[in-house]
Design an enzyme around this catalytic site. Sequence first.
Site, PDB file in Angstrom:
ATOM      1  N   ARG A  10       0.843  -1.184   0.000  1.00 47.87           N
ATOM      2  CA  ARG A  10       0.000   0.000   0.000  1.00 47.87           C
ATOM      3  C   ARG A  10       0.890   1.249   0.000  1.00 47.87           C
ATOM      4  NH1 ARG A  10       1.530   1.697   3.876  1.00 47.87           N
ATOM      5  NH2 ARG A  10       0.493   3.619   3.283  1.00 47.87           N
ATOM      6  N   GLY A  11       0.245   2.383  -0.339  1.00 52.06           N
ATOM      7  CA  GLY A  11       1.025   3.605  -0.535  1.00 52.06           C
ATOM      8  C   GLY A  11       1.237   3.778  -2.032  1.00 52.06           C
ATOM      9  N   ALA A  12       0.981   4.996  -2.505  1.00 55.16           N
ATOM     10  CA  ALA A  12       0.878   5.208  -3.955  1.00 55.16           C
ATOM     11  C   ALA A  12       2.104   4.750  -4.767  1.00 55.16           C
ATOM     12  CB  ALA A  12       0.532   6.674  -4.220  1.00 55.16           C
ATOM     13  N   ARG A  56      -7.293  -0.689  -7.522  1.00 52.03           N
ATOM     14  CA  ARG A  56      -7.623   0.425  -6.605  1.00 52.03           C
ATOM     15  C   ARG A  56      -7.720   1.699  -7.453  1.00 52.03           C
ATOM     16  NH1 ARG A  56      -4.393   0.879  -1.094  1.00 52.03           N
ATOM     17  NH2 ARG A  56      -6.305   1.981  -0.539  1.00 52.03           N
ATOM     18  N   GLN A  90      -2.192   2.735   9.457  1.00 51.53           N
ATOM     19  CA  GLN A  90      -0.920   2.942   8.744  1.00 51.53           C
ATOM     20  C   GLN A  90       0.072   3.742   9.583  1.00 51.53           C
ATOM     21  OE1 GLN A  90      -3.922   3.272   7.298  1.00 51.53           O
ATOM     22  NE2 GLN A  90      -3.889   2.633   5.170  1.00 51.53           N
ATOM     23  N   ASP A 126      -1.870  10.655  -2.763  1.00 57.65           N
ATOM     24  CA  ASP A 126      -2.193   9.543  -3.672  1.00 57.65           C
ATOM     25  C   ASP A 126      -2.470  10.031  -5.089  1.00 57.65           C
ATOM     26  OD1 ASP A 126      -3.007   8.658  -0.789  1.00 57.65           O
ATOM     27  OD2 ASP A 126      -2.561   6.859  -1.955  1.00 57.65           O
ATOM     28  N   ASN A 171      -5.366  12.244  -0.245  1.00 52.94           N
ATOM     29  CA  ASN A 171      -4.500  11.448   0.630  1.00 52.94           C
ATOM     30  C   ASN A 171      -5.407  10.733   1.619  1.00 52.94           C
ATOM     31  OD1 ASN A 171      -1.743  10.677   1.294  1.00 52.94           O
ATOM     32  ND2 ASN A 171      -2.041  11.729   3.222  1.00 52.94           N
ATOM     33  N   LYS A 172      -4.820   9.921   2.437  1.00 48.45           N
ATOM     34  CA  LYS A 172      -5.576   9.094   3.387  1.00 48.45           C
ATOM     35  C   LYS A 172      -6.623   9.904   4.148  1.00 48.45           C
ATOM     36  CE  LYS A 172      -5.319   5.587   3.746  1.00 48.45           C
ATOM     37  NZ  LYS A 172      -6.246   4.750   2.943  1.00 48.45           N
TER      38      LYS A 172
HETATM   39  O1  MRU Z   1      -4.758   3.197   1.394  1.00 44.75           O
HETATM   40  P1  MRU Z   1      -3.273   3.334   1.391  1.00 44.75           P
HETATM   41  O2  MRU Z   1      -2.632   2.839   2.643  1.00 44.75           O
HETATM   42  O3  MRU Z   1      -2.646   2.784   0.134  1.00 44.75           O
HETATM   43  O4  MRU Z   1      -3.056   4.909   1.377  1.00 44.75           O
HETATM   44  C1  MRU Z   1      -1.782   5.442   1.501  1.00 44.75           C
HETATM   45  C2  MRU Z   1      -1.765   6.899   1.710  1.00 44.75           C
HETATM   46  O5  MRU Z   1      -2.765   7.584   1.707  1.00 44.75           O
HETATM   47  C3  MRU Z   1      -0.422   7.492   1.804  1.00 44.75           C
HETATM   48  O6  MRU Z   1      -0.369   8.505   2.756  1.00 44.75           O
HETATM   49  C4  MRU Z   1      -0.107   8.024   0.407  1.00 44.75           C
HETATM   50  O7  MRU Z   1      -0.213   6.989  -0.517  1.00 44.75           O
HETATM   51  C5  MRU Z   1       1.196   8.527   0.272  1.00 44.75           C
HETATM   52  S1  MRU Z   1       2.277   7.179   0.067  1.00 44.75           S
HETATM   53  C6  MRU Z   1       3.793   7.809  -0.171  1.00 44.75           C
END
Ligand code: MRU
Length: 319
Positions: free
Chosen positions: A51-53, A82, A180, A220, A230-231
């Site tokens: 996970r994470g972009a 996703r 996270q 993201d 973002n999250k």
């Molecule tokens: O749902 P996730 O855990 O994939 O979401 C991740 C986030 O929102 C991160 O903060 C974002 O991707 C930045 S990752 C460098």
Amino acid sequence: MKINGKDQTAIWVKNKTIYFIDQRKLPFAYELYTAKTVDDIAYAIKDMVVRGAPAIGAAAAYGMALGCKTPEKTATILRSTRPTAHDLFYAVQYMLNHLKNGKDPFTVAETFVQDIIDRCRRIGDHGNTLIKDGMRILTHCNAGALATVDYGTALAPFRAAHAQGKNIFIYADETRPRLQGLLTAWELHQEGIPHVLIVDNAAGYFMQLGQIDMVITGADRIAANGDSANKIGTYEKAVLAKKHHIPFYVAAPISTFDKSLATGKEIIIEERSPLEITHPFKSQLMPEWVSVKNPAFDITPSELVTGYITETGVIKKLL
Ligand code: MRU
């Protein structure tokens, strides 16, 4: 990133098998998830093994290499995993463009991933210029090495500042429902960077006490006008930061910027399973009749953002 004192990345390849540190198991267990097929990669992205972009982008690039015999079909499978992180779509398109010239698909994917790592390292160097000795910085979610293969986006400047001997202190939001923030705490713990984890609702409290000097989050997807997804919960932190005159920075590489979208209103927000809230980590927390909504991301309008920390420098305003 350091794991038990040794340098390691979050994803790597050996003999056409992709290895992921399984983020569902951290920080209690360090386990690897192995992917040998496109479906293995798609599952890893959907179920948040990875996970994470930027890390999702890296997984997609390797997925395209695994499915290189049927590139369009593979692209469709991966794009449906996703919807919000732009890096996924960027990586799939990059692979489609570069596979045309007959190059070895794993070499192309590896070049793409090494480039992500290098961009994150540069984000760290640029972000570090904003960090003064003694600063206390809030971050939300995990935008560390786990989320980007190495270094991180929001966490890369922390790593660079700490390596330079700056005295910094990080507040890591817990980040319900998937926690996270615990991954952020784990990364900071591994690197010896002083930090505390706080519940999501506590950020305003610490800002009011004057204990937070800056906020840095990842992203993201960032629209052409600078609105960023973002999250979930990031928007609230940006509003609070504005109220308390605290600079709010978004750290992201080029693969997260989506110039095809004029504003954040066009960004698709993923709605994830209610079970993440009612049965977190497979343990029942709420009775069956509770009805919940679980948007995974929110949009922070560009007017709340002080600047964007990118691999080419700190940009004060987009457009
Ligand atoms: O749902 P996730 O855990 O994939 O979401 C991740 C986030 O929102 C991160 O903060 C974002 O991707 C930045 S990752 C460098």
